[in-house]
Design a protein around this motif. Structure first.
Motif, PDB file in Angstrom:
ATOM      1  N   VAL A   1       0.861  -1.178   0.000  1.00  0.00           N
ATOM      2  CA  VAL A   1       0.000   0.000   0.000  1.00  0.00           C
ATOM      3  C   VAL A   1       0.904   1.237   0.000  1.00  0.00           C
ATOM      4  N   PRO A   2       0.650   2.219  -0.873  1.00  0.00           N
ATOM      5  CA  PRO A   2       1.513   3.410  -0.917  1.00  0.00           C
ATOM      6  C   PRO A   2       1.583   4.116   0.438  1.00  0.00           C
ATOM      7  N   ASP A   3       2.725   4.708   0.700  1.00  0.00           N
ATOM      8  CA  ASP A   3       2.927   5.445   1.932  1.00  0.00           C
ATOM      9  C   ASP A   3       2.619   6.905   1.658  1.00  0.00           C
ATOM     10  N   GLY A   4       1.387   7.294   1.916  1.00  0.00           N
ATOM     11  CA  GLY A   4       1.004   8.665   1.609  1.00  0.00           C
ATOM     12  C   GLY A   4      -0.372   8.976   2.144  1.00  0.00           C
ATOM     13  N   HIS A   5      -0.780  10.223   1.993  1.00  0.00           N
ATOM     14  CA  HIS A   5      -2.077  10.674   2.489  1.00  0.00           C
ATOM     15  C   HIS A   5      -3.201   9.905   1.785  1.00  0.00           C
TER      16      HIS A   5
ATOM     17  N   THR B   1      -3.976   3.776   4.227  1.00  0.00           N
ATOM     18  CA  THR B   1      -3.736   3.289   5.583  1.00  0.00           C
ATOM     19  C   THR B   1      -3.110   1.908   5.524  1.00  0.00           C
ATOM     20  N   HIS B   2      -2.412   1.561   6.580  1.00  0.00           N
ATOM     21  CA  HIS B   2      -1.699   0.284   6.637  1.00  0.00           C
ATOM     22  C   HIS B   2      -2.372  -0.629   7.653  1.00  0.00           C
ATOM     23  N   THR B   3      -2.067  -1.909   7.581  1.00  0.00           N
ATOM     24  CA  THR B   3      -2.817  -2.887   8.366  1.00  0.00           C
ATOM     25  C   THR B   3      -1.913  -4.018   8.829  1.00  0.00           C
TER      26      THR B   3
END
Length: 607
Positions: free
Chosen positions: A178-182, A185-187
């Protein structure tokens, strides 16, 4: 090698949550997931059990968890009719608080909303059974969160969740990160910690209530399974008697003199007396619904232990509610119970009730029947059970005889559709028990109505899979009484009506013969003279065995406390010309207490 698909990601991510076994039936709507399961099976990372109907996939996934095979059940079914069919099995999971994730196929995203074939609004359809979490994936970037949320909520809240997967999304390339940005969200795929113990102040309050009791009763349910040692220690400290809800029947040995067995409409007279004569009640992991089998309101001070605080105080006005793991909570309570002063006659009374009940049960099983008494058959199997047996039960009269006549011990496992009380779950439950523990013997108890509903078809699955089991012993008892006899008894007792034959009668089917056609073993038994031989043969068979027991439908299921209203209603139905009246009257008199018999005679005299 081709890139992993969304289907591959779903399967592997569920594996991180403990889900290895997928129950289902293929279709183009779920094809991408089924292909991914196939690749995981080839890699040794998953198993797939193809059942004959999606409903039984739901039952089996539920039972897989109940029998300790997996921490998380999974079904994979196609869009439209497949998603509709599986609902009943999923409601079994929801009502018995079993974690199951449903993977549902759906029409491709570009066709959604066009009335395409097999397109249903699955999010709305599943809004009740999977009300805690149901989500339709429309982009591969959503999948990781969807799987983690579905698995986490199912496991933490012990319920059903659902992921709706359009067919084109399943085959799309998976998004590895998942992209790291606005906006992203990560899981995590790590389960939460297990429930612990309540706070010390609450434990001390509970102990004060329990120590004050002179005649303590404990009611243990499915939440107490696995806490046999702790439950026994607390019961001994309090000098308590213990009754068991159906789903908790294996938590304590039925042969212990202070264990009164099953409770409720299908339970024992000692369990009824235990509740009606106690002054203190401890509920452990149960919300058994029949409140007339609890102590009368105000009779007993009460404490409840449950992992879910919302279920506390649901059936009886409790003083202290302890939210926590049953085993840990009981262990924490034990040292606080020092100084308890139980009435020394209490356990002696319980032992006396149990002795009288056992004598009466043995006499009841020997009672004359045409051609076979079903209780005689079940008690014969009970004597032949091994310590590691797994027992699957269907709903109907089989449930009654299981509750009253099958002696269980904590080394066994046993289950059924406990709250939904759905017919048709017995064979899928037995199949799942065997898939969960292929090295342990299985006994399935079914009525002929349930066998015809789902059992005949799932026997095909048994024939397909039994050679993969380390221990092939798999006995299916069919109580063949040619009637939906539990419903017939309800008509007599509740509606005071003669059972309506065209609705209640069931065709006589050669169940053992059907087993033979499938390459399995089987025998039909029609009289007590052959029973011992056939039971011995069945339990020793080296392949699945169908025992077709032709039993009497008119052996009565008298409630343990013999409700006068029910007895009078049964008499009314007999006076209307019930063809089974003579047999019912003969057996009913044998099983009815004097006060009830006198009430019946007065009713007949005064009409």
């Amino acid at each position: 090698m081709s890139s992993p698909t969304v289907g591959d990601h779903v399967v592997s991510r569920l594996g991180r949550w403990g889900a290895r076994r997928f129950y289902g039936y293929p279709g183009d709507g779920i094809g991408g997931v089924i292909s991914a399961v196939g690749r995981a099976v080839e890699a040794g990372d998953a198993e797939f059990v193809q059942v004959r109907h999606e409903e039984t996939a739901g039952f089996a996934a539920t039972a897989d968890v109940k029998f300790g095979g997996s921490p998380l059940g999974v079904v994979a079914v196609t869009s439209g009719p497949g998603a509709v069919h599986v609902l009943n099995g999923l409601y079994d999971a929801k009502l018995d608080h079993v974690p199951v994730v449903a993977l549902l196929g759906q029409t491709a995203t570009n066709a959604l909303g066009t009335g395409y074939y097999q397109e249903l609004d699955l999010v709305r359809l599943y809004g009740d059974v999977a009300g805690e979490f149901v989500f339709q994936v429309t982009s591969p970037s959503q999948v990781q969160h969807a799987v983690d949320r579905a698995a986490r909520i199912a496991r933490e809240r012990r319920t059903v969740t659902a992921i709706v997967l359009p067919s084109d999304v399943q085959d799309a390339d998976a998004v590895p990160e998942v992209p790291d940005g606005h906006g992203f969200t990560h899981t995590s795929a790590v389960p939460g910690s297990l429930p612990g113990t309540p706070r010390q102040e609450a434990l001390e309050q509970a102990a004060e209530v329990l120590r004050s009791g002179r005649k303590v009763a404990i009611l243990a349910g499915a939440g107490a399974l696995g806490a046999t040692a702790e439950l026994t220690a607390v019961a001994d400290a309090l000098g308590a008697g213990v009754a068991k809800a159906l789903l908790g029947k294996a938590v304590l040995d039925d042969r212990v003199e202070w264990v009164t067995g099953a409770i409720g409409l299908l339970g024992t007279r000692p369990s009824y007396d235990l509740m009606r004569q106690c002054d203190t009640l401890l509920l452990v992991g149960t919300t058994m619904p029949y409140t007339e089998y609890y102590p009368a309101p105000g009779q007993a001070r009460a404490v409840q232990i449950d992992v879910d605080g919302t279920r506390c105080g649901l059936r009886y006005p409790t003083e202290v509610n302890l939210v926590g793991d049953a085993g840990l909570t009981l262990a924490a309570l034990l040292p606080l119970l020092a100084g308890a002063d139980p009435d020394p006659s209490w356990r002696a009374d319980i032992a006396r009730w149990n002795t009288a009940w056992e004598e009466w049960s043995a006499e009841r099983a020997r009672a004359e029947a045409e051609p076979l008494n079903p209780e005689l058959v079940v008690r014969g199997l009970s004597a032949r059970l091994e310590d590691d047996h797994q027992i699957a039960v269907d709903c109907g009269t089989a449930t009654s005889w299981f509750a009253r006549d099958l002696d269980l011990r904590p080394t066994m496992t046993a289950s059924l559709s406990g709250t939904l009380l759905s017919m048709g779950g017995g064979l899928p439950y037995a199949l799942a028990a065997k898939e969960a523990h292929p090295d342990r013997p299985v006994l399935a108890l079914l009525g002929d109505g349930a066998m015809q509903m789902n059992g005949l078809s799932e026997l095909v699955t048994v024939a397909q899979r039994w050679r993969t089991w380390a221990d092939p012993r798999f006995v299916v008892l069919v109580l063949n009484n040619r009637q939906l006899s539990f419903v017939a008894w309800e008509a007599r007792a509740m509606q005071a009506e003669v059972p309506f034959g065209p609705a209640m009668d069931v065709p006589d089917v050669p169940y053992a013969g059907w087993a033979g056609l499938l390459g399995l073993a089987g025998r039909r038994v029609e009289g007590p003279e052959d029973l011992d031989e056939v039971l011995t043969e069945a339990m020793a068979a080296t392949r699945p065995f169908v025992l077709d027991a032709v039993v009497d439908p008119d052996v009565p299921m008298i409630p343990p406390h013999v409700s006068l209203d029910q007895v009078v209603s049964t008499v009314k139905s007999q006076l209307k010309g019930d063809p089974a009246a003579r047999g019912i009257v003969v057996e009913g008199v044998r099983e009815t207490v004097g006060a009830a018999a006198r009430a019946v005679r007065r009713h007949v005299r005064d009409r």
